[in-house]
Design a protein around this motif. Structure first.
Motif, PDB file in Angstrom:
ATOM      1  N   ASP A   1       0.828  -1.211   0.000  1.00 59.42           N
ATOM      2  CA  ASP A   1       0.000   0.000   0.000  1.00 59.42           C
ATOM      3  C   ASP A   1       0.859   1.257   0.000  1.00 59.42           C
ATOM      4  O   ASP A   1       0.349   2.365   0.090  1.00 59.42           O
ATOM      5  CB  ASP A   1      -0.985   0.011   1.167  1.00 59.42           C
ATOM      6  CG  ASP A   1      -0.285  -0.044   2.511  1.00 59.42           C
ATOM      7  OD1 ASP A   1       0.960  -0.187   2.535  1.00 59.42           O
ATOM      8  OD2 ASP A   1      -0.973   0.046   3.537  1.00 59.42           O
ATOM      9  N   ARG A   2       2.190   1.069  -0.069  1.00 55.20           N
ATOM     10  CA  ARG A   2       3.046   2.235  -0.237  1.00 55.20           C
ATOM     11  C   ARG A   2       4.236   1.846  -1.083  1.00 55.20           C
ATOM     12  O   ARG A   2       4.565   0.664  -1.215  1.00 55.20           O
ATOM     13  CB  ARG A   2       3.478   2.809   1.111  1.00 55.20           C
ATOM     14  CG  ARG A   2       4.328   1.847   1.953  1.00 55.20           C
ATOM     15  CD  ARG A   2       4.412   2.334   3.382  1.00 55.20           C
ATOM     16  NE  ARG A   2       3.089   2.336   3.990  1.00 55.20           N
ATOM     17  CZ  ARG A   2       2.589   3.353   4.707  1.00 55.20           C
ATOM     18  NH1 ARG A   2       3.291   4.426   4.889  1.00 55.20           N
ATOM     19  NH2 ARG A   2       1.396   3.261   5.245  1.00 55.20           N
ATOM     20  N   LEU A   3       4.882   2.864  -1.629  1.00 63.21           N
ATOM     21  CA  LEU A   3       6.003   2.601  -2.521  1.00 63.21           C
ATOM     22  C   LEU A   3       7.220   2.129  -1.745  1.00 63.21           C
ATOM     23  O   LEU A   3       7.622   2.744  -0.767  1.00 63.21           O
ATOM     24  CB  LEU A   3       6.351   3.884  -3.297  1.00 63.21           C
ATOM     25  CG  LEU A   3       7.565   3.811  -4.217  1.00 63.21           C
ATOM     26  CD1 LEU A   3       7.374   2.720  -5.269  1.00 63.21           C
ATOM     27  CD2 LEU A   3       7.807   5.153  -4.888  1.00 63.21           C
TER      28      LEU A   3
ATOM     29  N   LEU B   1       3.499   1.769  -9.887  1.00 55.99           N
ATOM     30  CA  LEU B   1       4.602   1.762  -8.920  1.00 55.99           C
ATOM     31  C   LEU B   1       4.701   0.464  -8.130  1.00 55.99           C
ATOM     32  O   LEU B   1       5.780  -0.085  -7.946  1.00 55.99           O
ATOM     33  CB  LEU B   1       4.447   2.951  -7.955  1.00 55.99           C
ATOM     34  CG  LEU B   1       4.627   4.323  -8.605  1.00 55.99           C
ATOM     35  CD1 LEU B   1       4.168   5.424  -7.658  1.00 55.99           C
ATOM     36  CD2 LEU B   1       6.073   4.541  -9.039  1.00 55.99           C
ATOM     37  N   VAL B   2       3.560  -0.034  -7.656  1.00 55.16           N
ATOM     38  CA  VAL B   2       3.594  -1.226  -6.782  1.00 55.16           C
ATOM     39  C   VAL B   2       2.632  -2.309  -7.256  1.00 55.16           C
ATOM     40  O   VAL B   2       2.299  -3.213  -6.502  1.00 55.16           O
ATOM     41  CB  VAL B   2       3.261  -0.865  -5.312  1.00 55.16           C
ATOM     42  CG1 VAL B   2       4.351   0.014  -4.715  1.00 55.16           C
ATOM     43  CG2 VAL B   2       1.899  -0.189  -5.181  1.00 55.16           C
ATOM     44  N   SER B   3       2.169  -2.238  -8.504  1.00 56.15           N
ATOM     45  CA  SER B   3       1.245  -3.278  -8.941  1.00 56.15           C
ATOM     46  C   SER B   3       1.412  -3.597 -10.416  1.00 56.15           C
ATOM     47  O   SER B   3       1.973  -2.824 -11.181  1.00 56.15           O
ATOM     48  CB  SER B   3      -0.197  -2.877  -8.634  1.00 56.15           C
ATOM     49  OG  SER B   3      -0.442  -1.592  -9.099  1.00 56.15           O
TER      50      SER B   3
END
Lengths: 342, 245
Positions: free
Chosen positions: B24-26, B56-58
């Motif tokens: 849920d965060r970079l 970024l994260v997915s």
């Protein structure tokens, strides 16, 4: 000789549009394409050609056009005042645009995006697999007076003088939506309030998306939650900092950092695109099973548009183009299609 | 509606897509996991899948619901996720290091001093920090070919401006929240404009329209305005690439 359509005058938002460029999300390029894809399908049906055929999208206002040769045209989407050498033309219909005649398309009477389709389609050089202007990406642009557009060979089979009854989409209504990755950031009470609120289309809106406002609902996702920039898709309902929903359309960016409460179904996006400022909307969540069923039905419905066409009844006293109408369309013997096939 | 809280998480996006989110965060491991998972998706080439990408994260997957059902794709995603620990997969091969000339400050990049101040650095130290850090392309997005670059040293954890800059030119280098963004097209932005390059990131008429790829690394080289002006005729703006081994 090349078939061309010359733009004599154009409103500020006249662009070439087709179904856009899928497949470049990883490069940061959103698909783009016509804001009202149903109107693109309707024009293609009127002219009996492929639904991906490039047409002119006219945001708010049209322009004046002249053809280098006789051409079939169709007019769909937002209803605009149209005339051919001064004689009014019926919207949601196909017509003959004789060589040298002046086609004038004025402002919108209903809706936001009108479409001018040409038999054979606009045949500009594709870029990255499509002819659509993508303003945000700097691909193509708004047409300027003097632009001369190549038009493809017309292989459509439906002649001219056909009309259709378009699916209504100028008066807003209920937008069906599915939950998405960030719906859970909103409490069940907030989601219920969202569904029970009435929204109006704001003045702010373009091919990237449309802002809605409400007197009653002010939505904030859970306290202190920051959203990492994430993939966004047309239809997504972003809740911006002031709590107003912003529904993304075809030319949206590819990633965004506002939390999204859900995503409007593709079948209802023409309502979003065509609603003028002040138009009333509501949102209603449906299950993914229902959504997929609606997607399939809409796809079938778009394939069937051609079957619902009927002849354009015209008053012979106003038929300035009576001669060409008879010669080219010959809507009397009933074997036009067979003859055109030969 | 039930939402899982553990990571990675699979969720539907729209009516024809899935998002596999790793955090849920970079963070560097989550960014790497997203890249590796998308790479694996590309190798799998499942029936009905139309395109994949990363943020970024997915990792994102779009499919044709006529060619495959949601249940089918979801189950395949679950199996692929379970196959390995994606946070530990090394970065893909073939990544490149780009050395990109940039003018820092001057009227070409007028917010260097303001950004340096926000970071608690002198302008000279700010330029040294921005040019000594090798940053990685964390994702390409927002606009065509536009990289998000990170991660900068902690001093650069500066907020975006409260007011948007109405427009920065193509090639602008801007900073906020320990990241840099390099703009392919003129754009409004809340990030501070600290450098200016003439690196063309989006070349629609080229065989390789999106120049940078996630995982590539960049290092900026400070040059004077005159040097940059001489590089204008080169689409690469003087940037040079080498394969990272």
């Amino acid at each position: 000789m090349t078939r061309t359509l010359t733009v004599k005058r154009a409103g500020p938002g006249v662009t070439v549009q087709d179904l856009g460029r899928p497949g470049h999300l990883a490069g940061g390029l959103s698909r783009g394409g016509a804001a009202d894809r149903l109107a693109l399908a309707e024009g293609a049906a009127l002219l009996g050609q492929d639904a991906g055929t490039a047409a002119l999208e006219m945001a708010g206002a049209g322009g004046e056009f002249e053809a280098s040769e006789d051409m079939r045209i169709a007019l769909t989407g937002a209803v605009m005042q149209a005339s051919l050498d001064g004689a009014p033309l019926v919207w949601n219909a196909s017509h003959l645009l004789p060589r040298g005649a002046r086609l004038k398309i004025g402002g919108c009477e209903a809706g936001c995006y009108g479409y001018l389709h040409l038999g054979g389609g606009i045949a500009t050089e594709p870029q990255l697999g499509a002819r659509s202007a993508h303003l945000g990406a700097g691909l193509g642009g708004a047409l300027q007076p003097g632009a001369c557009l190549p038009i493809g060979a017309d292989e459509g089979l439906r002649g001219t003088g056909q009309r259709l009854d378009p699916a209504p989409r100028f008066d807003g209504g209920t937008l069906r939506a599915v939950a998405g990755p960030q719906t859970g950031l909103f409490s069940p009470a907030q989601i219920a309030a969202f569904e029970n609120s009435s929204f109006r289309r704001d003045l702010r809106g373009n091919r990237m998306g449309v802002r809605l406002t409400s007197d009653t609902a002010a939505l904030k996702p859970g306290d202190g939650l920051k959203v990492v920039s994430e993939v966004i898709v047309p239809g997504d309902i972003q809740i911006t900092g002031d709590g107003a929903p912003f529904v993304l359309l075809s030319e949206c960016q590819t990633i965004g950092g506002y939390p999204r409460i859900g995503s409007v179904l593709p079948a209802d996006l023409p309502l979003v695109a065509q609603g003028r400022p002040g138009t009333a909307f509501r949102f209603q969540f449906v299950t993914m099973e229902e959504a997929v069923e609606i997607v399939h039905l809409e796809q079938e419905r778009r394939l069937e548009i051609g079957r619902s066409l009927r002849p354009l009844l015209r008053d012979p006293r106003t038929m300035f183009d009576l001669l060409s109408y008879q010669l080219i369309s010959g809507a009397t013997s009933g074997d036009d299609l067979e003859r055109e096939h030969q | 509606m039930a939402f899982a809280t553990e990571w990675p998480r699979i969720s539907a996006l729209g009516t024809d897509g899935f998002l596999v989110t790793f955090a849920d965060r970079l963070s560097e491991p989550a960014n790497r996991a997203a890249l590796a998972f998308r790479h694996a998706l590309e190798q799998e080439s499942w029936r009905g899948v139309e395109e994949t990408s990363t943020s970024l994260v997915s990792a994102y997957l779009r499919f044709d619901p006529r060619g495959a059902s949601h249940a089918e794709i979801q189950s395949k995603l679950q199996h692929l996720l379970a196959r390995e620990n994606w946070f530990e997969v090394p970065l893909p091969q073939g990544r490149r290091l780009w050395r990109v000339p940039a003018v820092f400050g001057t009227e070409l990049a007028p917010q260097l001093e303001e950004a340096a101040q926000a970071a608690g650095l002198t302008p000279e130290d700010a330029v040294a920090s921005l040019t000594q850090t090798r940053v990685r392309v964390q994702t390409i997005g927002f606009a065509p070919g536009q990289p998000y670059l990170g991660e900068l040293p902690p001093a650069w954890d500066i907020p975006r401006q409260s007011q948007l800059t109405s427009q920065v030119p193509a090639g602008a280098l801007a900073v906020a929240i320990r990241q840099l963004v390099l703009f392919p097209v003129p754009a409004p932005t809340g990030w501070r404009h600290v450098g200016q390059t003439c690196f063309q990131l989006f070349r629609p008429d080229s065989d390789d329209p999106f120049v940078l790829r996630p995982g590539d690394e960049l290092q900026f080289e400070p040059v004077g305005a005159e040097t940059l002006a001489r590089m204008q005729s080169d689409p690469g703006g003087g940037a040079r690439a080498e394969v990272i081994r």
